[in-house]
Design a protein around this motif. Structure first.
Motif, PDB file in Angstrom:
ATOM      1  N   GLY A  75      76.956  71.431  70.318  1.00 19.32           N
ATOM      2  CA  GLY A  75      78.256  71.573  70.966  1.00 19.32           C
ATOM      3  C   GLY A  75      78.235  72.601  72.079  1.00 19.32           C
ATOM      4  O   GLY A  75      78.840  72.404  73.143  1.00 19.32           O
ATOM      5  N   ILE A  76      77.532  73.715  71.868  1.00 18.51           N
ATOM      6  CA  ILE A  76      77.431  74.756  72.898  1.00 18.51           C
ATOM      7  C   ILE A  76      76.755  74.199  74.142  1.00 18.51           C
ATOM      8  O   ILE A  76      77.208  74.402  75.265  1.00 18.51           O
ATOM      9  CB  ILE A  76      76.663  75.964  72.338  1.00 18.51           C
ATOM     10  N   ARG A  77      75.643  73.479  73.959  1.00 17.22           N
ATOM     11  CA  ARG A  77      74.932  72.919  75.108  1.00 17.22           C
ATOM     12  C   ARG A  77      75.803  71.899  75.846  1.00 17.22           C
ATOM     13  O   ARG A  77      75.868  71.894  77.080  1.00 17.22           O
ATOM     14  CB  ARG A  77      73.632  72.260  74.628  1.00 17.22           C
ATOM     15  N   ARG A  78      76.456  71.025  75.101  1.00 12.71           N
ATOM     16  CA  ARG A  78      77.233  69.964  75.736  1.00 12.71           C
ATOM     17  C   ARG A  78      78.450  70.529  76.474  1.00 12.71           C
ATOM     18  O   ARG A  78      78.755  70.120  77.599  1.00 12.71           O
ATOM     19  CB  ARG A  78      77.681  68.935  74.701  1.00 12.71           C
ATOM     20  N   LEU A  79      79.140  71.484  75.853  1.00 11.98           N
ATOM     21  CA  LEU A  79      80.330  72.040  76.487  1.00 11.98           C
ATOM     22  C   LEU A  79      79.972  72.909  77.691  1.00 11.98           C
ATOM     23  O   LEU A  79      80.744  72.982  78.662  1.00 11.98           O
ATOM     24  CB  LEU A  79      81.134  72.844  75.465  1.00 11.98           C
ATOM     25  N   THR A  80      78.819  73.560  77.656  1.00 20.65           N
ATOM     26  CA  THR A  80      78.395  74.330  78.819  1.00 20.65           C
ATOM     27  C   THR A  80      78.109  73.403  79.997  1.00 20.65           C
ATOM     28  O   THR A  80      78.476  73.696  81.148  1.00 20.65           O
ATOM     29  CB  THR A  80      77.148  75.170  78.487  1.00 20.65           C
ATOM     30  N   LEU A  81      77.482  72.257  79.727  1.00 23.39           N
ATOM     31  CA  LEU A  81      77.247  71.280  80.789  1.00 23.39           C
ATOM     32  C   LEU A  81      78.570  70.717  81.293  1.00 23.39           C
ATOM     33  O   LEU A  81      78.760  70.534  82.516  1.00 23.39           O
ATOM     34  CB  LEU A  81      76.340  70.167  80.281  1.00 23.39           C
ATOM     35  N   ALA A  82      79.500  70.447  80.406  1.00 23.81           N
ATOM     36  CA  ALA A  82      80.822  69.965  80.830  1.00 23.81           C
ATOM     37  C   ALA A  82      81.520  71.005  81.692  1.00 23.81           C
ATOM     38  O   ALA A  82      82.210  70.659  82.662  1.00 23.81           O
ATOM     39  CB  ALA A  82      81.673  69.628  79.609  1.00 23.81           C
ATOM     40  N   ALA A  83      81.346  72.287  81.359  1.00 29.61           N
ATOM     41  CA  ALA A  83      81.929  73.356  82.171  1.00 29.61           C
ATOM     42  C   ALA A  83      81.342  73.345  83.578  1.00 29.61           C
ATOM     43  O   ALA A  83      82.060  73.478  84.578  1.00 29.61           O
ATOM     44  CB  ALA A  83      81.699  74.705  81.506  1.00 29.61           C
ATOM     45  N   LEU A  84      80.021  73.190  83.677  1.00 28.68           N
ATOM     46  CA  LEU A  84      79.371  73.120  84.989  1.00 28.68           C
ATOM     47  C   LEU A  84      79.899  71.937  85.796  1.00 28.68           C
ATOM     48  O   LEU A  84      80.199  72.063  86.994  1.00 28.68           O
ATOM     49  CB  LEU A  84      77.861  73.002  84.795  1.00 28.68           C
ATOM     50  N   LEU A  85      80.020  70.793  85.141  1.00 27.55           N
ATOM     51  CA  LEU A  85      80.441  69.581  85.846  1.00 27.55           C
ATOM     52  C   LEU A  85      81.900  69.631  86.287  1.00 27.55           C
ATOM     53  O   LEU A  85      82.321  68.826  87.117  1.00 27.55           O
ATOM     54  CB  LEU A  85      80.203  68.364  84.957  1.00 27.55           C
ATOM     55  N   THR A  86      82.668  70.544  85.729  1.00 28.42           N
ATOM     56  CA  THR A  86      84.062  70.719  86.144  1.00 28.42           C
ATOM     57  C   THR A  86      84.258  71.974  86.985  1.00 28.42           C
ATOM     58  O   THR A  86      85.372  72.496  87.087  1.00 28.42           O
ATOM     59  CB  THR A  86      84.997  70.745  84.920  1.00 28.42           C
ATOM     60  N   GLY A  87      83.156  72.479  87.560  1.00 25.75           N
ATOM     61  CA  GLY A  87      83.271  73.525  88.575  1.00 25.75           C
ATOM     62  C   GLY A  87      83.107  74.952  88.119  1.00 25.75           C
ATOM     63  O   GLY A  87      83.225  75.873  88.940  1.00 25.75           O
ATOM     64  N   LEU A 128      83.586  79.873  82.298  1.00 24.25           N
ATOM     65  CA  LEU A 128      83.645  79.527  80.881  1.00 24.25           C
ATOM     66  C   LEU A 128      83.513  80.824  80.102  1.00 24.25           C
ATOM     67  O   LEU A 128      82.617  81.632  80.382  1.00 24.25           O
ATOM     68  CB  LEU A 128      82.502  78.577  80.518  1.00 24.25           C
ATOM     69  N   VAL A 129      84.395  81.040  79.146  1.00 24.91           N
ATOM     70  CA  VAL A 129      84.346  82.232  78.305  1.00 24.91           C
ATOM     71  C   VAL A 129      84.140  81.813  76.862  1.00 24.91           C
ATOM     72  O   VAL A 129      84.938  81.051  76.310  1.00 24.91           O
ATOM     73  CB  VAL A 129      85.635  83.071  78.424  1.00 24.91           C
ATOM     74  N   TRP A 130      83.046  82.295  76.266  1.00 25.49           N
ATOM     75  CA  TRP A 130      82.784  82.047  74.851  1.00 25.49           C
ATOM     76  C   TRP A 130      83.349  83.179  74.011  1.00 25.49           C
ATOM     77  O   TRP A 130      83.118  84.356  74.295  1.00 25.49           O
ATOM     78  CB  TRP A 130      81.280  81.930  74.597  1.00 25.49           C
ATOM     79  N   ILE A 131      84.076  82.804  72.974  1.00 26.44           N
ATOM     80  CA  ILE A 131      84.593  83.748  71.986  1.00 26.44           C
ATOM     81  C   ILE A 131      84.049  83.326  70.637  1.00 26.44           C
ATOM     82  O   ILE A 131      84.186  82.160  70.246  1.00 26.44           O
ATOM     83  CB  ILE A 131      86.140  83.739  71.953  1.00 26.44           C
ATOM     84  N   CYS A 132      83.391  84.240  69.939  1.00 24.32           N
ATOM     85  CA  CYS A 132      82.908  83.959  68.586  1.00 24.32           C
ATOM     86  C   CYS A 132      83.771  84.744  67.616  1.00 24.32           C
ATOM     87  O   CYS A 132      83.770  85.980  67.625  1.00 24.32           O
ATOM     88  CB  CYS A 132      81.435  84.366  68.451  1.00 24.32           C
ATOM     89  N   GLU A 133      84.525  84.054  66.792  1.00 25.61           N
ATOM     90  CA  GLU A 133      85.533  84.703  65.949  1.00 25.61           C
ATOM     91  C   GLU A 133      85.496  84.153  64.526  1.00 25.61           C
ATOM     92  O   GLU A 133      85.869  82.991  64.324  1.00 25.61           O
ATOM     93  CB  GLU A 133      86.915  84.503  66.587  1.00 25.61           C
ATOM     94  N   PRO A 134      85.052  84.977  63.540  1.00 27.52           N
ATOM     95  CA  PRO A 134      84.457  86.309  63.664  1.00 27.52           C
ATOM     96  C   PRO A 134      83.107  86.237  64.380  1.00 27.52           C
ATOM     97  O   PRO A 134      82.476  85.183  64.410  1.00 27.52           O
ATOM     98  CB  PRO A 134      84.280  86.773  62.212  1.00 27.52           C
ATOM     99  N   CYS A 135      82.681  87.381  64.906  1.00 27.54           N
ATOM    100  CA  CYS A 135      81.513  87.392  65.772  1.00 27.54           C
ATOM    101  C   CYS A 135      80.212  87.433  64.969  1.00 27.54           C
ATOM    102  O   CYS A 135      80.108  88.123  63.952  1.00 27.54           O
ATOM    103  CB  CYS A 135      81.571  88.610  66.693  1.00 27.54           C
ATOM    104  N   ASN A 136      79.250  86.668  65.440  1.00 25.13           N
ATOM    105  CA  ASN A 136      77.875  86.750  64.965  1.00 25.13           C
ATOM    106  C   ASN A 136      77.082  87.533  66.023  1.00 25.13           C
ATOM    107  O   ASN A 136      77.117  87.155  67.195  1.00 25.13           O
ATOM    108  CB  ASN A 136      77.303  85.332  64.809  1.00 25.13           C
ATOM    109  N   PRO A 137      76.436  88.658  65.687  1.00 26.89           N
ATOM    110  CA  PRO A 137      75.950  89.066  64.364  1.00 26.89           C
ATOM    111  C   PRO A 137      76.777  90.136  63.675  1.00 26.89           C
ATOM    112  O   PRO A 137      76.417  90.582  62.590  1.00 26.89           O
ATOM    113  CB  PRO A 137      74.581  89.649  64.713  1.00 26.89           C
TER     114      PRO A 137
END
Length: 325
Positions: A75-87, A128-137
């Motif tokens: 999901g991270i890889r796919r959504l990052t590519l989608a973010a790129l493709l939308t500018g 694109l801003v990633w939020i990890c909630e709760p955060c790893n590590p």
């Protein structure tokens, strides 16, 4: 032009002999729920799942806004590519944080911007801003997230493993990435899903970028039973057990002189007194997660484990200390 491969570091299996006691993975050691496991084992492997996963998507929420993924990493890889493709041209990632966010951005030539606090997020370009909630590590949470003009995606892989406190409100317009397999103790089944706030351009790209049959029959079965009442009741009981295990393990490490950071989950960061503790424990069949790749040399991430594993860790540490005395 040559490129150096970008490889992520993870807990779990390494290239050494199998560990007798694995504290390196932040998955629950208590799973899986019996009824869900029976459903996974009964999955029909003789035929393809529905490539559109229509019934599954309706089971998980608004079927028009749910997208299955082959676990959080896909999901991270796919959504990052989608973010790129939308500018989008910048990707903001928590530091310390899961390395796949930055690696996915770097692989696409996007600018990576680390942040330690939400207030540090100040995009200078579409982002694109990633939020990890709760955060790893760290296992830590924030109280609130400020409004940011960006594509926000909240990675909620560890929400079912929250042992203290409440989840902060989701930022307005945020995506959610959900990966139940860690809480279920079934990390070998790669299955997760995204929940989009709207069927916009990002959603359209994320849908079209998915491989055919992104979920196996087992993965579809896991997600189909993720929201069942008995699964959620089992998780409630597992969290109660994990609170007991976590308290006992933290007390054990404190007695051994380890520095520990606060956490609201079943995993946390700790610093052993001896700099060479990690490889010496590995020689004794005990694996912890080196936090150097998180930017924290000398620290380890470890998860709460059952009493037998805790006792083995204590005995091994005392043995190492005895060798050094």
């Amino acid at each position: 032009m040559t490129h150096t491969p970008l490889l992520a570091e993870h807990g779990g299996p390494d290239d050494g002999p199998p560990a007798d006691f694995d504290f390196s993975t932040n998955a629950s050691p208590l799973g899986p729920p019996p009824a869900l496991l029976r459903a996974v084992r009964a999955a029909d492997r003789r035929s393809y799942p529905d490539p559109n996963y229509r019934a599954l998507r309706r089971r998980l929420g608004d079927g028009e806004l749910v997208l299955p993924t082959a676990g959080g990493a896909e999901g991270i890889r796919r959504l990052t590519l989608a973010a790129l493709l939308t500018g989008r041209r910048e990707v903001w990632v928590p530091q310390p944080g899961f390395g796949d966010y930055a690696l996915a951005a770097q692989a696409l030539g996007l600018a990576v911007k680390p942040y330690a606090r939400p207030a540090d997020i100040r995009p200078a370009a579409p982002a694109l801003v990633w939020i990890c909630e709760p955060c790893n590590p760290t296992g830590e949470s924030v109280a609130t997230w400020p409004g940011v003009d960006a594509l926000l995606i909240v990675d909620r892989a560890y929400e079912p493993l929250r042992l203290q406190g409440e989840a902060p409100p989701l930022p307005a317009g945020a995506w959610q990435l959900i990966s139940p397999n860690k809480a279920l103790g079934l990390t070998g089944i790669r299955a997760g899903y995204c929940v989009a706030p709207a069927a916009d351009a990002v959603w359209a790209h994320a849908l079209s970028l998915a491989p055919s049959w992104v979920l196996s029959a087992e993965g579809a079965a896991l997600l189909m039973h993720w929201l069942d009442e008995d699964t959620q009741a089992w998780l409630d009981d597992a969290r109660a057990q994990l609170r007991v295990l976590t308290a006992a393990q933290r007390a054990l490490l404190a007695g051994l002189g380890w520095q520990q950071r606060d956490s609201g989950t079943n995993f946390w960061l700790a610093r052993p007194p001896q700099a060479d503790m990690l490889p010496r424990l590995r020689e004794r069949g005990i694996r912890l997660r080196d936090a150097t790749s998180f930017g924290l040399p000398g620290w380890v991430r470890l998860s709460a484990q059952p009493p037998a594993a805790q006792q083995a860790l204590q005995l091994a540490v005392l043995e190492i200390e005895g060798e050094d005395s």
